[in-house]
Scaffold this active site. Sequence first.
Site, PDB file in Angstrom:
ATOM      1  N   CYS A 268     -20.040 -16.967  63.054  1.00 55.31           N
ATOM      2  CA  CYS A 268     -20.206 -17.973  62.306  1.00 55.31           C
ATOM      3  C   CYS A 268     -18.820 -19.256  62.865  1.00 55.31           C
ATOM      4  CB  CYS A 268     -19.092 -18.129  61.035  1.00 55.31           C
ATOM      5  SG  CYS A 268     -20.436 -19.734  59.971  1.00 55.31           S
TER       6      CYS A 268
ATOM      7  N   ASP B 285     -15.033 -13.516  51.287  1.00 52.79           N
ATOM      8  CA  ASP B 285     -14.635 -14.229  51.718  1.00 52.79           C
ATOM      9  C   ASP B 285     -13.229 -14.298  51.382  1.00 52.79           C
ATOM     10  OD1 ASP B 285     -14.550 -17.379  53.675  1.00 52.79           O
ATOM     11  OD2 ASP B 285     -13.498 -15.616  54.096  1.00 52.79           O
TER      12      ASP B 285
END
Length: 214
Positions: A9, A128
Amino acid sequence: MSRTRIKICGLTREADVDAAVAAGADAIGFVFYAKSPRHVTPQRAAELARRLPPFVTPVGLFVNASEAQLAEGLAALPNMLVQFHGDESPADCERPGRPFLRAARMEPGFDLLDFVQQYSNAQAILLDAHVDGYGGGGKVFDWSLIPRNVHSPVVLSGGLHAGNVAEGILRVRPWAVDVSSGVEEAKGLKDAALIRQFCDAVREADARIADLQT
Ligand SMILES: O=C(O)c1ccccc1NCC(=O)[C@H](O)[C@H](O)COP(=O)(O)O
């Protein structure tokens, strides 16, 4: 035996996209959150995404975006998988025919099972760490916070790198893993060797699981 998928990412450069693809990434994340040091415009993301071969998914990452911002992103990258990483409600995330990932920001006391039930239409839940700035913090959360009976594909994220991703895979058995900081030389600037090492570590973990299952 299922192979752990890999999302890299926060890419901003052609060479980094090429390195991630060459290393075997299954998805490439573009950050449309203006406050992120990894921010790219939808037009830049579309330019980078043109380098992707078949079967590598572009992921567009939003944080509390307006409808106009989301529409701009989808116009530039119609085939992207959308990742909501802010405070978006289930209604904010759901659009007919448009699969999405929903990030959960893990911390003690967070009810992940309830969250998964609320976002039951998400294609996967990305776990996350709870960090300032919504994400990209390079911080590992306590994986023991993840219940065993999560009824959604899980993307393990948050502070992963080549040195800890195997343990994360063996302990959590996620559908996929996601990394940003752990493969960078600087925020938004990926390191091809770190990307390769990360992907190799994922494959080694999958091989260890396969051995355990024989
Ligand atoms: O990457 C960012 O800068 C970011 C900023 C705001 C919200 C989300 C962001 N990234 C989302 C991701 O999917 C990251 O890969 C994830 O947060 C893990 O990041 P890291 O801990 O640095 O590997």
